[in-house]
Design a protein around this motif. Structure first.
Motif, PDB file in Angstrom:
ATOM      1  N   SER A 181       0.842  -1.191   0.000  1.00 15.84           N
ATOM      2  CA  SER A 181       0.000   0.000   0.000  1.00 15.84           C
ATOM      3  C   SER A 181       0.881   1.246   0.000  1.00 15.84           C
ATOM      4  O   SER A 181       1.810   1.320   0.799  1.00 15.84           O
ATOM      5  CB  SER A 181      -0.902   0.006   1.235  1.00 15.84           C
ATOM      6  N   PRO A 182       0.627   2.224  -0.896  1.00 18.55           N
ATOM      7  CA  PRO A 182      -0.440   2.255  -1.906  1.00 18.55           C
ATOM      8  C   PRO A 182      -0.293   1.121  -2.910  1.00 18.55           C
ATOM      9  O   PRO A 182       0.796   0.589  -3.086  1.00 18.55           O
ATOM     10  CB  PRO A 182      -0.255   3.629  -2.568  1.00 18.55           C
ATOM     11  N   LEU A 201      -0.509  -3.341   3.391  1.00 16.88           N
ATOM     12  CA  LEU A 201       0.591  -2.992   4.280  1.00 16.88           C
ATOM     13  C   LEU A 201       1.447  -1.901   3.651  1.00 16.88           C
ATOM     14  O   LEU A 201       1.790  -1.977   2.467  1.00 16.88           O
ATOM     15  CB  LEU A 201       1.453  -4.230   4.575  1.00 16.88           C
ATOM     16  N   ASP A 202       1.804  -0.902   4.446  1.00 18.77           N
ATOM     17  CA  ASP A 202       2.563   0.249   3.957  1.00 18.77           C
ATOM     18  C   ASP A 202       3.900  -0.194   3.370  1.00 18.77           C
ATOM     19  O   ASP A 202       4.659  -0.935   3.989  1.00 18.77           O
ATOM     20  CB  ASP A 202       2.801   1.241   5.100  1.00 18.77           C
ATOM     21  N   VAL A 203       4.183   0.291   2.148  1.00 17.80           N
ATOM     22  CA  VAL A 203       5.350  -0.170   1.413  1.00 17.80           C
ATOM     23  C   VAL A 203       6.542   0.787   1.515  1.00 17.80           C
ATOM     24  O   VAL A 203       7.633   0.474   1.035  1.00 17.80           O
ATOM     25  CB  VAL A 203       4.964  -0.381  -0.070  1.00 17.80           C
ATOM     26  N   ALA A 204       6.351   1.941   2.140  1.00 18.26           N
ATOM     27  CA  ALA A 204       7.382   2.990   2.115  1.00 18.26           C
ATOM     28  C   ALA A 204       8.700   2.531   2.734  1.00 18.26           C
ATOM     29  O   ALA A 204       9.777   2.835   2.215  1.00 18.26           O
ATOM     30  CB  ALA A 204       6.863   4.240   2.826  1.00 18.26           C
ATOM     31  N   ASN A 234       5.035   0.173  -8.079  1.00 13.28           N
ATOM     32  CA  ASN A 234       4.103   1.061  -8.750  1.00 13.28           C
ATOM     33  C   ASN A 234       2.916   1.265  -7.819  1.00 13.28           C
ATOM     34  O   ASN A 234       2.279   0.274  -7.420  1.00 13.28           O
ATOM     35  CB  ASN A 234       3.627   0.425 -10.059  1.00 13.28           C
ATOM     36  N   PRO A 235       2.654   2.509  -7.347  1.00 16.24           N
ATOM     37  CA  PRO A 235       3.067   3.782  -7.948  1.00 16.24           C
ATOM     38  C   PRO A 235       4.252   4.487  -7.304  1.00 16.24           C
ATOM     39  O   PRO A 235       4.733   5.474  -7.863  1.00 16.24           O
ATOM     40  CB  PRO A 235       1.814   4.636  -7.741  1.00 16.24           C
ATOM     41  N   SER A 236       4.717   4.073  -6.135  1.00 16.67           N
ATOM     42  CA  SER A 236       5.633   4.917  -5.361  1.00 16.67           C
ATOM     43  C   SER A 236       7.085   4.849  -5.814  1.00 16.67           C
ATOM     44  O   SER A 236       7.905   5.637  -5.353  1.00 16.67           O
ATOM     45  CB  SER A 236       5.562   4.521  -3.876  1.00 16.67           C
ATOM     46  N   GLY A 418      -5.415   3.949  -3.510  1.00 13.23           N
ATOM     47  CA  GLY A 418      -5.763   3.685  -2.126  1.00 13.23           C
ATOM     48  C   GLY A 418      -5.528   4.895  -1.247  1.00 13.23           C
ATOM     49  O   GLY A 418      -4.878   5.877  -1.635  1.00 13.23           O
ATOM     50  N   GLN A 419      -6.034   4.829  -0.030  1.00  9.90           N
ATOM     51  CA  GLN A 419      -5.948   5.958   0.900  1.00  9.90           C
ATOM     52  C   GLN A 419      -4.514   6.364   1.185  1.00  9.90           C
ATOM     53  O   GLN A 419      -4.214   7.541   1.402  1.00  9.90           O
ATOM     54  CB  GLN A 419      -6.671   5.611   2.212  1.00  9.90           C
TER      55      GLN A 419
END
Length: 453
Positions: A181-182, A201-204, A234-236, A418-419
């Motif tokens: 996520s995103p 789950l946050d991917v950052a 994708n997308p970050s 996504g949010q």
């Protein structure tokens, strides 16, 4: 209670199965039944004197379709279409649709293969053997991974089709997948269309992502069935190092989940970074598969050439589903794809350099406008944070519409992923450097007046 017994005649192929039903208190007819003779004892059926009140015909979708939310990019796409129809020159940075052509040798091979009458019949859904062998050769050449082209490689109609059908093969009601996520929409909705559930789950931060995977498996019952990962993301545009996949394999074996790695941007990387293959991690083929595509680095997006490689049982499941859905891609395209894999690796490297130049133009231009942008190490997108003054006054969707309607620049609002994407824009690198400079100028002019707080 009335009971019935049946005497069945022996059954053989080509002969209908017969049965004589013996009912109590029924007199056998002396004459054989004639379907053309009306039953004179039956009451007459009077035709209706009035027609029923007409009702609107209702199309009822399956619940899997009803679970899908409204398409987030619909407003953007509709406005883009209307502006272009009106003659506006819109610079489209929304979709990652390559604008450069494939290598001329690949196009020529397609033409030659299409001229051969033997290539126009149905093709095997798993791909011709020479193409699968070429994929296995590339994996060994670039990643040191040995693959059995007969059991561990399958061609797909693009990686998106393969991924969606893999979800159908693996997921069902009550099954859960963990996704980044995103999220790229198919990672979420491929699971939902397969009647599965999703934990995002946050991917950052890659280390935190792995901790969240472990935590989810420890605290969820039943444990998730599948982990979906996507790097370069994708997308970050988030990236990882090879050690990440070593830990993924360890967690998969500990908690018993399968792994699907979407490796769509394997061939587009910058500044010396080399995206690692999941299959290069020890034991990866025991627990998962990897999807690759020729859409990006080879500029063959419309050709729809993708591959699934890795765990033979998972691939067998994918093949089972595909066997019911398709006959495989046009054989002439597969033959041309062999030439692309075998002879155009140098062009793939040059294409990455082209994207790197475009990245530098777009990132430097946005920074001059005061945007907070991190240059991506791979992929075809810049993941840009909306300037704070605008982020406080409008949603990402409204901001993207403003850029389109007032600046003639189309972008993808982060909320479409996504949010977790709210507050960001995804800008593709498909336009040439001159057009990207023009896009920056138009964005700057559009945002020249700071919004009132």
């Amino acid at each position: 209670m009335v009971t019935c017994t049946a005497q069945q005649a022996p059954y053989s192929v080509g002969r209908s199965l017969k049965a004589e039903f013996l009912l109590p208190n029924v007199t056998n007819m002396s004459q054989p039944f004639n379907s053309d003779t009306p039953n004179i004892d039956a009451p007459a059926i009077k035709p209706p004197t009035t027609d029923p009140v007409p009702q609107p015909f209702e199309v009822k979708f399956a619940s899997r379709v009803d679970r899908l939310p409204p398409y987030m990019f619909g407003r953007i796409n509709n406005s883009l279409y209307q502006k272009r129809r009106a003659g506006d020159d819109v610079i489209d940075l929304g979709m990652g649709n390559p604008s450069d052509p494939p290598d001329p040798a690949v196009i020529q091979k397609l033409a030659d293969a299409a001229a051969d009458p033997g290539n126009h019949g149905y093709s095997k859904s798993n791909g011709i053997s020479n193409l699968r062998r070429e994929v296995a050769s590339k994996y060994y050449r670039q990643y040191g991974v040995r693959l059995d082209p007969e059991l561990e490689v399958m061609s797909c109609l693009g990686s998106k089709e393969g991924f969606s059908h893999m979800c159908l093969a693996l997921m069902g009601p009550g099954d859960t997948a963990m996704i980044p996520s995103p999220y790229f929409p198919v990672h979420m909705y491929g699971v939902i269309l397969a009647s599965g559930n999703v934990v995002a789950l946050d991917v950052a931060d890659s280390e935190r992502f792995l901790r969240n995977v472990a935590y989810t498996c420890e605290h969820m019952a039943p444990t998730p069935k599948v982990l979906i990962v996507n790097y370069p993301h994708n997308p970050s545009s988030a990236v990882i190092e090879p050690e990440f996949f070593v830990e993924v394999v360890r967690l998969a074996k500990k908690y018993g989940f399968m792994v699907i790695h979407d490796f769509a941007y394997a061939d587009v990387a910058f500044d010396g970074y080399r995206p690692p293959s999941f299959l290069a991690a020890a034991g990866a083929k025991d627990v998962g598969v990897e999807f690759t595509t020729m859409s990006k680095g080879y500029n063959m997006a419309g050709w729809r050439v993708g591959f699934c490689a890795g765990n033979s049982e998972m691939i067998r499941g994918l093949g089972t589903v595909k066997g019911y859905y398709d006959y495989g891609m046009f054989q002439a395209i597969q033959i041309a794809a062999i030439v692309a894999l075998r002879e155009t690796e140098a062009n793939v490297e040059r294409q990455s350099q082209i994207y790197q130049g475009r990245r530098d133009v777009l990132v430097s231009g946005l920074k001059r406008l005061g945007w907070n942008v991190t240059p991506p190490k791979a992929g075809m997108f810049v993941w840009a944070e909306v300037p704070e003054a605008w982020r406080k006054t409008m949603s990402t969707m409204d901001f993207a519409l403003k850029l389109l309607e007032e600046g003639n620049v189309a972008v993808s609002p982060g909320s479409g992923f996504g949010q977790a994407g709210e507050g960001f824009l995804r800008m593709s690198l498909v336009e040439n450097e001159q057009r990207l400079r023009q896009a920056v100028r138009q964005i700057g002019k559009c945002l020249s007046q700071t919004p009132l707080a």
